[in-house]
Design a protein around this motif. Structure first.
Motif, PDB file in Angstrom:
ATOM      1  N   LEU A  43       0.931  -1.189   0.013  1.00 45.79           N
ATOM      2  CA  LEU A  43      -0.082   0.090   0.131  1.00 45.79           C
ATOM      3  C   LEU A  43       0.876   1.388  -0.147  1.00 45.79           C
ATOM      4  CD1 LEU A  43      -2.930   1.126   0.251  1.00 45.79           C
ATOM      5  CD2 LEU A  43      -2.791   0.840   2.454  1.00 45.79           C
ATOM      6  N   ALA A  44       1.897   1.201   0.889  1.00 44.97           N
ATOM      7  CA  ALA A  44       2.717   2.225   0.737  1.00 44.97           C
ATOM      8  C   ALA A  44       3.447   2.754  -0.500  1.00 44.97           C
ATOM      9  CB  ALA A  44       3.827   2.246   1.898  1.00 44.97           C
ATOM     10  N   VAL A  45       3.984   1.714  -1.243  1.00 50.65           N
ATOM     11  CA  VAL A  45       4.764   2.013  -2.264  1.00 50.65           C
ATOM     12  C   VAL A  45       3.793   2.352  -3.461  1.00 50.65           C
ATOM     13  CG1 VAL A  45       6.056   0.464  -4.164  1.00 50.65           C
ATOM     14  CG2 VAL A  45       6.641   0.346  -1.636  1.00 50.65           C
ATOM     15  N   LEU A  46       2.757   1.407  -3.552  1.00 49.30           N
ATOM     16  CA  LEU A  46       1.565   1.783  -4.764  1.00 49.30           C
ATOM     17  C   LEU A  46       1.123   3.119  -4.535  1.00 49.30           C
ATOM     18  CD1 LEU A  46       0.010  -1.831  -4.950  1.00 49.30           C
ATOM     19  CD2 LEU A  46       1.315  -0.627  -6.529  1.00 49.30           C
ATOM     20  N   ASN A  47       0.911   3.759  -3.304  1.00 50.39           N
ATOM     21  CA  ASN A  47       0.534   5.038  -3.196  1.00 50.39           C
ATOM     22  C   ASN A  47       1.369   6.217  -3.850  1.00 50.39           C
ATOM     23  OD1 ASN A  47      -2.389   5.294  -2.408  1.00 50.39           O
ATOM     24  ND2 ASN A  47      -1.500   4.773  -0.144  1.00 50.39           N
ATOM     25  N   VAL A  48       2.722   5.811  -3.415  1.00 49.39           N
ATOM     26  CA  VAL A  48       3.757   6.683  -3.989  1.00 49.39           C
ATOM     27  C   VAL A  48       3.844   6.738  -5.600  1.00 49.39           C
ATOM     28  CG1 VAL A  48       6.134   7.410  -3.927  1.00 49.39           C
ATOM     29  CG2 VAL A  48       4.932   6.856  -1.814  1.00 49.39           C
ATOM     30  N   LEU A  49       3.944   5.438  -6.150  1.00 50.46           N
ATOM     31  CA  LEU A  49       3.843   5.542  -7.558  1.00 50.46           C
ATOM     32  C   LEU A  49       2.591   5.991  -7.876  1.00 50.46           C
ATOM     33  CD1 LEU A  49       5.320   1.932  -7.953  1.00 50.46           C
ATOM     34  CD2 LEU A  49       6.532   3.727  -8.408  1.00 50.46           C
ATOM     35  N   ARG A  50       1.630   5.850  -7.574  1.00 50.99           N
ATOM     36  CA  ARG A  50       0.279   6.388  -8.395  1.00 50.99           C
ATOM     37  C   ARG A  50       0.440   7.920  -8.285  1.00 50.99           C
ATOM     38  NH1 ARG A  50      -4.649   8.404  -6.176  1.00 50.99           N
ATOM     39  NH2 ARG A  50      -6.242   7.951  -7.480  1.00 50.99           N
ATOM     40  N   GLN A  51       0.946   8.382  -7.102  1.00 52.77           N
ATOM     41  CA  GLN A  51       0.970   9.967  -7.153  1.00 52.77           C
ATOM     42  C   GLN A  51       2.127  10.378  -7.977  1.00 52.77           C
ATOM     43  OE1 GLN A  51      -1.199  12.257  -5.506  1.00 52.77           O
ATOM     44  NE2 GLN A  51      -0.237  13.528  -6.819  1.00 52.77           N
ATOM     45  N   VAL A  52       2.995   9.765  -8.409  1.00 51.09           N
ATOM     46  CA  VAL A  52       4.104  10.152  -9.364  1.00 51.09           C
ATOM     47  C   VAL A  52       3.573   9.991 -10.636  1.00 51.09           C
ATOM     48  CG1 VAL A  52       6.341   9.574 -10.400  1.00 51.09           C
ATOM     49  CG2 VAL A  52       6.112   9.577  -7.794  1.00 51.09           C
ATOM     50  N   ILE A  53       2.755   8.989 -10.955  1.00 50.42           N
ATOM     51  CA  ILE A  53       2.056   8.803 -12.374  1.00 50.42           C
ATOM     52  C   ILE A  53       1.029   9.881 -12.657  1.00 50.42           C
ATOM     53  CG2 ILE A  53       0.537   7.078 -13.768  1.00 50.42           C
ATOM     54  CD1 ILE A  53       2.342   4.940 -12.444  1.00 50.42           C
ATOM     55  N   ILE A  54       0.289  10.006 -11.471  1.00 48.41           N
ATOM     56  CA  ILE A  54      -0.691  11.107 -11.444  1.00 48.41           C
ATOM     57  C   ILE A  54      -0.029  12.423 -11.964  1.00 48.41           C
ATOM     58  CG2 ILE A  54      -2.318  12.786 -10.183  1.00 48.41           C
ATOM     59  CD1 ILE A  54      -3.105  10.297  -8.837  1.00 48.41           C
ATOM     60  N   ALA A  56      -0.089   4.014 -16.481  1.00 47.70           N
ATOM     61  CA  ALA A  56       0.411   2.743 -15.592  1.00 47.70           C
ATOM     62  C   ALA A  56      -0.582   2.743 -14.481  1.00 47.70           C
ATOM     63  CB  ALA A  56       1.610   2.708 -15.011  1.00 47.70           C
ATOM     64  N   ASN A  57      -1.319   3.840 -14.260  1.00 50.42           N
ATOM     65  CA  ASN A  57      -2.377   3.738 -13.077  1.00 50.42           C
ATOM     66  C   ASN A  57      -3.543   2.823 -13.445  1.00 50.42           C
ATOM     67  OD1 ASN A  57      -1.021   5.249 -11.031  1.00 50.42           O
ATOM     68  ND2 ASN A  57      -2.348   7.441 -11.750  1.00 50.42           N
ATOM     69  N   GLY A  58      -3.684   2.310 -14.761  1.00 51.27           N
ATOM     70  CA  GLY A  58      -4.726   1.546 -15.107  1.00 51.27           C
ATOM     71  C   GLY A  58      -4.485   0.221 -14.413  1.00 51.27           C
ATOM     72  N   VAL A  59      -3.066  -0.294 -14.133  1.00 48.41           N
ATOM     73  CA  VAL A  59      -2.531  -1.305 -13.669  1.00 48.41           C
ATOM     74  C   VAL A  59      -2.425  -1.049 -12.038  1.00 48.41           C
ATOM     75  CG1 VAL A  59      -0.859  -3.059 -13.337  1.00 48.41           C
ATOM     76  CG2 VAL A  59      -1.446  -2.153 -15.595  1.00 48.41           C
ATOM     77  N   ILE A  60      -1.926   0.015 -11.569  1.00 45.25           N
ATOM     78  CA  ILE A  60      -1.663   0.042 -10.266  1.00 45.25           C
ATOM     79  C   ILE A  60      -3.089   0.375  -9.369  1.00 45.25           C
ATOM     80  CG2 ILE A  60      -0.875   2.011  -8.592  1.00 45.25           C
ATOM     81  CD1 ILE A  60       1.665   2.524 -10.644  1.00 45.25           C
ATOM     82  N   GLY A  61      -4.044   0.934  -9.960  1.00 46.15           N
ATOM     83  CA  GLY A  61      -5.306   1.176  -9.360  1.00 46.15           C
ATOM     84  C   GLY A  61      -5.860  -0.072  -8.839  1.00 46.15           C
ATOM     85  N   PRO A  62      -6.177  -0.979  -9.512  1.00 46.12           N
ATOM     86  CA  PRO A  62      -6.715  -2.255  -9.043  1.00 46.12           C
ATOM     87  C   PRO A  62      -5.741  -2.855  -7.994  1.00 46.12           C
ATOM     88  CG  PRO A  62      -6.888  -2.379 -11.335  1.00 46.12           C
ATOM     89  CD  PRO A  62      -6.222  -1.163 -11.339  1.00 46.12           C
ATOM     90  N   LEU A  63      -4.476  -2.936  -8.397  1.00 45.04           N
ATOM     91  CA  LEU A  63      -3.479  -3.412  -7.314  1.00 45.04           C
ATOM     92  C   LEU A  63      -3.559  -2.736  -5.928  1.00 45.04           C
ATOM     93  CD1 LEU A  63      -0.449  -4.134  -9.451  1.00 45.04           C
ATOM     94  CD2 LEU A  63      -1.874  -5.823  -8.423  1.00 45.04           C
ATOM     95  N   LEU A  64      -3.771  -1.487  -6.151  1.00 45.62           N
ATOM     96  CA  LEU A  64      -3.816  -0.514  -4.683  1.00 45.62           C
ATOM     97  C   LEU A  64      -5.190  -0.839  -4.124  1.00 45.62           C
ATOM     98  CD1 LEU A  64      -2.834   1.699  -3.247  1.00 45.62           C
ATOM     99  CD2 LEU A  64      -4.130   3.399  -4.706  1.00 45.62           C
ATOM    100  N   LEU A  65      -6.229  -1.073  -4.857  1.00 41.96           N
ATOM    101  CA  LEU A  65      -7.485  -1.495  -4.365  1.00 41.96           C
ATOM    102  C   LEU A  65      -7.368  -2.864  -3.360  1.00 41.96           C
ATOM    103  CD1 LEU A  65     -10.294  -0.560  -3.669  1.00 41.96           C
ATOM    104  CD2 LEU A  65     -10.887  -2.128  -5.720  1.00 41.96           C
ATOM    105  N   ALA A  89      -4.491  -4.059  -1.969  1.00 38.90           N
ATOM    106  CA  ALA A  89      -3.626  -3.717  -1.119  1.00 38.90           C
ATOM    107  C   ALA A  89      -4.502  -2.926   0.190  1.00 38.90           C
ATOM    108  CB  ALA A  89      -2.513  -3.002  -1.211  1.00 38.90           C
ATOM    109  N   GLN A  90      -5.369  -2.078  -0.307  1.00 39.63           N
ATOM    110  CA  GLN A  90      -6.244  -1.251   0.775  1.00 39.63           C
ATOM    111  C   GLN A  90      -6.992  -2.639   1.419  1.00 39.63           C
ATOM    112  OE1 GLN A  90      -8.021   1.413  -1.931  1.00 39.63           O
ATOM    113  NE2 GLN A  90      -7.251   3.053  -0.858  1.00 39.63           N
ATOM    114  N   PHE A  91      -7.566  -3.283   0.632  1.00 40.91           N
ATOM    115  CA  PHE A  91      -8.706  -4.419   1.271  1.00 40.91           C
ATOM    116  C   PHE A  91      -7.762  -5.379   2.266  1.00 40.91           C
ATOM    117  CE2 PHE A  91     -11.957  -3.530  -1.826  1.00 40.91           C
ATOM    118  CZ  PHE A  91     -13.227  -3.760  -1.147  1.00 40.91           C
ATOM    119  N   GLY A  92      -6.509  -5.682   1.870  1.00 38.98           N
ATOM    120  CA  GLY A  92      -5.553  -6.520   2.512  1.00 38.98           C
ATOM    121  C   GLY A  92      -5.513  -6.052   3.922  1.00 38.98           C
ATOM    122  N   PHE A  93      -4.807  -4.695   3.816  1.00 37.56           N
ATOM    123  CA  PHE A  93      -4.548  -3.949   5.134  1.00 37.56           C
ATOM    124  C   PHE A  93      -5.724  -3.748   6.038  1.00 37.56           C
ATOM    125  CE2 PHE A  93      -3.103   0.219   7.280  1.00 37.56           C
ATOM    126  CZ  PHE A  93      -1.877  -0.436   7.920  1.00 37.56           C
ATOM    127  N   GLY A  94      -7.017  -3.476   5.343  1.00 33.27           N
ATOM    128  CA  GLY A  94      -8.286  -2.890   6.205  1.00 33.27           C
ATOM    129  C   GLY A  94      -8.578  -4.399   6.930  1.00 33.27           C
TER     130      GLY A  94
END
Length: 315
Positions: free
Chosen positions: A134-145, A171-180, A182-187
């Motif tokens: 979750l931590a890594v994907l959030n940073v990558l997503r913001q860089v791509i945004i 790349a957020n088309g791939v990172i978005g589902p992975l981030l979701l 990770a969010q479910f797993g952490f929750g």
């Protein structure tokens, strides 16, 4: 922290005492990091954020054109470009907060598992994998945004969809589902820890339920993506629990090293009623005339001859 102990209650309490300071500092740092990240994100995006008004939307139609000459969302994309550094810093702080929270929850998980072996071992594996992802994907997503926003400013057509191009493009088309995921797993990890800690007695029912609510809000941020107030409050209160400074008395399970479930509302009500009945009985016993020596003598039955005399008088 040291490796998870599988020992007696006394040794478990010793392990918790040895690691308590680190757990308290880590939990407090997580709460502070969430505050800093939320404030940075909110201040960066709420200040001078350009919006598309009604007049701006209908102007092309009034002029007889199918669309505006320039995409009206270009100023918003330019804001992302101009403040990209601040947004990345806020996301990095958010990533640090996520990892610190996982670190704190590991302490609670170990304490819970020692008192309640039924606690799923998958909880620890979820914390170990979902939080870093979750931590890594959030940073990558913001860089791509930020990169997508830069491309939008230069290449966007007048009718390009800003949200789709900037937030979900590339790349957020791939990172978005992975981030979701990770969010479910952490929750799920937070829910499992809070629920089992509540059943063990390490968390009060209020703290257990608030932890579950916080987990849901990590997955579905109902109140927006700004300052996560509920999660910050729960994490801050968790630091108080770890420090053995809970108002009204520390949950007994932290002191005994064994599971002592927090009493339910019905249990508390029954205890109060029993205490009230005991006080009332003591008051009656201590009242004047309530002792055995002062008990009233029983009324002696009248002699049969006295009843006969009363009947003769009536006649």
């Amino acid at each position: 922290m040291d490796e998870e102990p599988t020992t007696s209650p006394e040794q478990q309490l010793a392990w918790e005492a040895e690691n308590r300071r680190t757990a308290v500092i880590g939990t407090a740092a997580a709460a502070i990091a969430f505050v800093v990240s939320g404030v940075l994100t909110t201040s960066t995006l709420s200040s001078d954020y350009p919006s598309v008004g009604i007049i701006q939307s209908i102007t092309p139609a009034l002029e007889g054109r199918p669309a505006a000459r320039v995409n009206p969302h270009v100023p918003a994309a330019q804001l992302f470009v101009d403040r990209s550094a601040e947004l990345v810093i806020a996301t990095v702080v958010l990533a640090a907060a996520t990892l610190l929270l996982a670190f704190a929850l590991r302490y609670l998980y170990v304490a819970t598992k020692a008192r309640r072996p039924q606690t799923p071992s998958a909880t620890w594996y979820l914390l170990l994998t979902a939080a870093p992802a979750l931590a890594v994907l959030n940073v990558l997503r913001q860089v791509i945004i930020n990169s997508n926003a830069s491309d939008f400013v230069v290449h966007a057509s007048p009718t390009a969809d800003f949200a789709n191009e900037v937030y979900r493009g590339g790349a957020n088309g791939v990172i978005g589902p992975l981030l979701l995921v990770a969010q479910f797993g952490f929750g799920a990890a937070i829910i499992l820890v809070a629920l089992n800690a509540m059943r063990t007695g390490l968390l009060t029912r209020f703290m257990g339920v608030l932890g579950i609510i916080s987990a849901v809000l990590f997955i579905i941020p109902i109140f927006g993506g700004g300052l996560p107030i509920v999660q910050i409050v729960w994490i801050g209160m968790l630091a108080v629990v770890f420090a053995l400074r809970w108002p009204g008395g520390q949950p007994p399970a932290w002191v005994t090293g064994v599971a002592q479930p927090w009493p339910t509302a019905a249990d508390v009500r029954a205890q109060r009623e029993a205490a009230a009945a005991h006080r009332e009985a003591q008051a009656i016993k201590a009242a004047p005339g309530a002792s055995d020596s002062d008990e009233a003598e029983p009324v002696k039955p009248q002699h049969p001859s006295s009843k006969k005399r009363r009947k003769r008088r009536r006649h």
